[in-house]
Design a protein around this motif. Structure first.
Motif, short mmCIF file in Angstrom:
data_model
loop_
_atom_site.label_atom_id
_atom_site.label_comp_id
_atom_site.label_asym_id
_atom_site.label_seq_id
_atom_site.Cartn_x
_atom_site.Cartn_y
_atom_site.Cartn_z
N THR A 1 4.79 -0.92 4.51
CA THR A 1 4.62 0.50 4.23
C THR A 1 4.74 1.31 5.52
OG1 THR A 1 2.23 0.57 4.64
CG2 THR A 1 2.94 -0.09 2.44
N LYS A 2 4.84 2.60 5.34
CA LYS A 2 4.72 3.48 6.49
C LYS A 2 3.26 3.50 6.94
CE LYS A 2 8.48 6.41 4.80
NZ LYS A 2 8.87 7.76 4.31
N ALA B 1 -5.16 -9.11 -12.65
CA ALA B 1 -3.99 -8.36 -12.19
C ALA B 1 -3.00 -8.13 -13.31
CB ALA B 1 -3.31 -9.11 -11.05
N GLY B 2 -2.52 -6.91 -13.41
CA GLY B 2 -1.48 -6.60 -14.38
C GLY B 2 -0.13 -6.61 -13.68
N ASP B 3 0.81 -5.88 -14.24
CA ASP B 3 2.13 -5.76 -13.63
C ASP B 3 2.06 -4.69 -12.55
OD1 ASP B 3 4.73 -5.60 -12.94
OD2 ASP B 3 5.39 -4.61 -14.78
N VAL B 4 1.88 -5.11 -11.30
CA VAL B 4 1.69 -4.14 -10.23
C VAL B 4 2.95 -3.34 -9.95
CG1 VAL B 4 -0.14 -5.45 -9.13
CG2 VAL B 4 2.22 -5.84 -8.42
N THR B 5 4.10 -3.78 -10.44
CA THR B 5 5.34 -3.06 -10.18
C THR B 5 5.50 -1.85 -11.08
OG1 THR B 5 6.60 -4.41 -11.73
CG2 THR B 5 6.50 -5.16 -9.46
N SER B 6 4.72 -1.76 -12.16
CA SER B 6 4.95 -0.71 -13.15
C SER B 6 4.77 0.68 -12.59
CB SER B 6 4.02 -0.92 -14.35
OG SER B 6 2.66 -0.85 -13.93
N SER B 7 3.92 0.82 -11.56
CA SER B 7 3.67 2.14 -11.00
C SER B 7 4.32 2.34 -9.63
CB SER B 7 2.16 2.37 -10.85
OG SER B 7 1.61 1.38 -10.01
N LEU B 8 5.07 1.34 -9.18
CA LEU B 8 5.58 1.40 -7.81
C LEU B 8 6.69 2.43 -7.63
CD1 LEU B 8 5.53 -2.35 -6.90
CD2 LEU B 8 4.24 -0.56 -5.78
N ALA B 9 7.48 2.66 -8.66
CA ALA B 9 8.59 3.60 -8.52
C ALA B 9 8.09 5.00 -8.18
CB ALA B 9 9.41 3.64 -9.81
N LYS B 10 6.87 5.32 -8.63
CA LYS B 10 6.32 6.65 -8.37
C LYS B 10 5.99 6.86 -6.90
CE LYS B 10 4.22 6.67 -12.97
NZ LYS B 10 2.93 6.72 -13.72
N SER B 11 5.76 5.76 -6.17
CA SER B 11 5.39 5.90 -4.76
C SER B 11 6.35 5.15 -3.85
CB SER B 11 3.97 5.43 -4.53
OG SER B 11 3.57 4.48 -5.46
N ALA B 12 7.62 5.10 -4.25
CA ALA B 12 8.61 4.37 -3.47
C ALA B 12 8.85 5.00 -2.10
CB ALA B 12 9.94 4.30 -4.23
N ASP B 13 8.42 6.27 -1.93
CA ASP B 13 8.59 6.90 -0.63
C ASP B 13 7.59 6.35 0.38
OD1 ASP B 13 6.53 8.05 -2.13
OD2 ASP B 13 6.59 9.88 -0.92
N GLN B 14 6.53 5.68 -0.09
CA GLN B 14 5.53 5.12 0.81
C GLN B 14 5.72 3.62 1.04
OE1 GLN B 14 1.37 6.61 0.64
NE2 GLN B 14 1.96 7.45 -1.34
#
Length: 338
Positions: A180-181, A148-161
């Motif tokens: 999540t929705k 596992a890497g830093d799973v938060t690094s890409s989260l901002a891109k899908s914050a709407d979900q």
């Protein structure tokens, strides 16, 4: 670590989590769909209302001068007047500032959703609080894999979900809780993740000795301190009064807890659904050492007398004696009884 709709991701590392998780696969994370329910609790008196019903200090979730950075999640139990557990819950803070109306999501066992709603409404009286089930949200447990890497690094891109992604407040070894929705694409929220088998999640819980839900914590039977509530950050001994506090506080201040929930390993896989809840666990001499709570395969959790945990133990299964061994979880405080 947090992600909310319209908010930026905040990265927090959890040292040691990956080395403690084994069997999660080689992807970034395993996401387990949980059969637990969410209640929406909001209103001006939300924190004060829940404060009188739960073991933890719910006022910590309300931002203010005393708590400039309130926690995102809190673990707690609701007790009956005799001080025994009714429901295990996790609270999630949705409001961001003191100016906002307090807004909390309450996670509970899906099988007691109606019961806990009735319990809350019984004590609501005229308080300015609204309580409603959240049928449009999904709840996941997220446990990192070996790579596992830093799973938060890409989260901002899908914050709407992703409404919330926060460390499990009970213990680091349980990873994160994700809300999540309905129908959200987990691969977009956590790239490289995969949907795990829920039985693997329960095996992980049993291995770590983490109770969850009414099978592990029978309502009106389980006691909070025997259920390791203090070890799981689920109780405040300095807050004001709440239902069931008297017995719990007295037990804590006496400092004597003779039984605890512990992970157990069986010498052979257990037959599915063939062990009654509360089945007695015996020592080699036939003396009662505790009671079986729940399990699957060769793992489970049991309420055991600490004086007997290093002895050979067994459980009667369909007339046969199945041997078992108990262990002290690595995540327990080093000062815990052994």
């Amino acid at each position: 670590m947090l992600v909310r709709a319209g908010a930026a991701a905040v990265t927090v590392t959890l040292p040691g989590l990956r080395r403690l998780w084994r069997g999660g696969g080689s992807g970034a994370a395993a996401c387990f769909p949980l059969g637990r329910a969410l209640l929406d609790v909001r209103g001006a008196e939300t924190a004060l209302f829940l404060q009188g019903l739960l073991t933890n200090d719910v006022t910590r979730l309300v931002a203010g001068d005393a708590t400039p950075t309130p926690p995102r999640a809190l673990y707690a139990h609701a007790l009956n007047v005799q001080g025994r557990c009714l429901y295990d819950v996790i609270l999630y803070r949705l409001h961001e500032s003191p100016e906002e109306e307090p807004h909390i999501l309450l996670e509970c066992d899906g099988g007691v959703l109606d019961a806990i709603q009735k319990h809350l409404k019984l004590y609501k009286i005229r308080r300015k609080v609204n309580i409603a089930p959240c049928l449009d949200l999904s709840l996941w447990a997220v446990v990192p894999g070996e790579r596992a890497g830093d799973v938060t690094s890409s989260l901002a891109k899908s914050a709407d979900q992703a409404l919330i992604l926060t460390p499990d407040p009970r213990t680091e070894v349980m990873g994160w809780r994700l809300i999540t929705k309905k129908g959200a694409n987990l691969a977009e929220i956590i790239p490289g993740s995969h949907i795990g088998n829920i039985q693997d999640y329960h095996r992980h819980r049993y291995k770590q000795g983490i109770p969850e839900g009414v099978k592990d914590l029978p309502p009106g039977v389980a006691l909070p301190l025997e259920s390791n509530l203090a070890y799981m950050n689920g109780i405040s001994f300095t807050k004001g009064c709440y239902i069931g506090q008297e017995l719990t506080a007295r037990t804590h201040h006496m400092g004597v807890i003779r039984k605890r929930l512990l992970p157990v390993h069986f010498s052979a896989p257990l037959p599915k659904d063939s062990i009654p809840e509360g089945a007695e666990i015996l020592t080699e001499s036939g003396k009662s050492a505790g009671k079986f709570r729940a399990g699957g395969g060769d793992l489970g959790i049991a309420l055991l007398r600490l004086a007997n945990i290093n002895e050979p133990l067994c459980l009667n299964v369909a007339g046969d004696k199945v041997k078992l061994t108990a262990s002290i979880p690595e995540w327990w405080p080093k000062t815990a009884s052994k």
